[in-house]
Design an enzyme around this catalytic site. Structure first.
Site, PDB file in Angstrom:
ATOM      1  N   HIS A   1      -1.414   0.805  -9.701  1.00  7.49           N
ATOM      2  CA  HIS A   1      -2.105  -0.123  -8.784  1.00  7.49           C
ATOM      3  C   HIS A   1      -2.733  -1.265  -9.595  1.00  7.49           C
ATOM      4  CE1 HIS A   1      -4.128  -0.500  -4.615  1.00  7.49           C
ATOM      5  NE2 HIS A   1      -4.090  -1.682  -5.205  1.00  7.49           N
TER       6      HIS A   1
ATOM      7  N   ARG B   1       0.843  -1.196   0.000  1.00  7.02           N
ATOM      8  CA  ARG B   1       0.000   0.000   0.000  1.00  7.02           C
ATOM      9  C   ARG B   1       0.880   1.249   0.000  1.00  7.02           C
ATOM     10  NH1 ARG B   1      -3.555  -2.500  -1.695  1.00  7.02           N
ATOM     11  NH2 ARG B   1      -5.625  -2.871  -0.817  1.00  7.02           N
TER      12      ARG B   1
END
Ligand code: NDP
Ligand code: OXD
Length: 320
Positions: A283, A235
């Site tokens: 992502h 993350r």
């Protein structure tokens, strides 16, 4: 009022993928797809199951009879940090397709930096014929994987198949055959051995901002790649991007591959875009296969309704 065994879906994924995957999913159940504008004002009372990725904040107020919340991804920070959740089991998405995709991305990035792919691409653009040397082998490079969960453990095994020397770090000590592992307290020994750092940690209060200047300075300097490389697909909240840029400019890091960012999408103004030795992906390391997600939810609901325990339930106190 919806049926007693209905499923509400609020997945902020590409719409076409959700619509396609919903065809034939959840046989025998009413499915309320919040992506369909016709469901905007639906009464969600009585609905026991929700499958969510970045759901509308009001969902948990409206669906007040939920029994289980299913995350549309492996990570759950998108729900644990953003909403006041009822005290219910939260189940994460664990699936072969997602795990394989992540390991493909991790191995690709490690090989990219090992084999000078960025430098050869630059030479090709400039029509330069120049063999880079020396050419280190994977066995000369220690990859340190932070996070030895479902994704980290698979990546470790596949990196080993490619010949890398692999070590791992996790909160609690994990045993993985043929891999030296460290627990939270062993972080300095772990970092001091690491040439390529791979981040596969969840975002929790403990991991926020972890990949910072102080951590980069503790990685092994020198080494077969000329200095440490940072790779992160966990993350973005775990990394300090200003520190990554400074470390790359100062040579504390020689390269990076980043799939996740403090703010997504990454701002066009970010200096990371302009750095030659940085690989950026949006992502996209391991997207959830929505059909596989629905099959996983169906299996878990079947377990739940037959009195078996749910699998992959999040530890709400630990945050993952
Ligand atoms: P798991 O929950 O299976 O594993 C998490 C690992 O991180 C465990 O080994 C755990 O330690 C370790 N960990 C957690 N907190 C700490 C801490 N404070 N210090 C040290 N170690 C810690 O998760 P997954 O492997 O399935 O997924 C990892 C993350 O990958 C997800 O949370 C998500 O953020 C990210 N992800 C990113 C994707 C992308 O496309 N970029 C796709 C899918 C996931 P322990 O073993 O002791 O519990
Ligand atoms: C996930 C993700 O958590 O795609 O699954 O980031």
């Amino acid at each position: 009022m919806p049926e007693q065994n209905a499923v509400v879906i609020d997945l902020k994924f590409a719409r076409s993928g959700v619509v396609e995957a919903l065809k034939g999913a959840f046989p025998g159940r009413e499915v309320i797809d919040m992506g369909d504008p016709e469901n905007a004002g639906r009464d969600l009372s009585g609905v026991p199951y929700a499958v969510v990725w970045k759901p509308e904040p009001s969902l948990f107020d409206r669906a007040r009879d939920l029994k289980v919340i299913f995350s549309g991804g492996a990570g759950v920070d998108h729900i644990l940090s953003a909403y006041t959740l009822p005290d219910l089991p939260v189940v994460r998405f664990v699936d072969r397709s997602l795990t394989d995709r992540m390991s493909e991305w991790v191995v690709l990035q490690c090989l990219t930096h090992l084999r000078g792919v960025r430098a050869y691409a630059r030479q090709q653009r400039e029509r330069v014929w120049n063999e880079l040397s020396p050419q280190p082998e994977a066995r000369d490079v220690t990859v340190g994987v932070m996070g030895l969960g479902v994704l980290g453990e698979d990546a470790v095994r596949k990196l080993k198949v490619m010949g890398f020397d692999v070590i791992g770090w996790s909160r609690r000590k994990r045993e993985i055959e043929g891999v030296e592992t460290f627990d939270a307290g062993g972080i300095d020994a772990f970092l001091g051995r690491t040439d390529i750092l791979v981040g596969l940690l969840p975002l929790t209060p403990d991991t926020r901002g972890l990949y910072n200047a102080s951590l980069f300075a503790r990685l092994r300097q020198g080494g077969a790649l000329g200095g440490p490389v940072f790779i992160n697909a966990g993350r973005g909240g775990s990394q300090v991007e200003a520190d990554i840029v400074t470390a790359l400019e100062a040579g504390t890091l020689v390269a990076a591959s980043l799939d996740v960012f403090e703010q997504e999408p990454l701002s066009p103004e970010s200096p990371l875009w302009g750095l030659e030795n940085v690989v950026i992906t949006p992502h996209a390391a391991a997207a959830s296969d929505v059909s596989a997600l629905f099959r996983h939810v169906e299996r878990q609901i079947a377990r739940f309704e037959s009195g078996e325990s749910l699998e992959h339930v999040v530890d709400r106190a630990a945050g993952y």
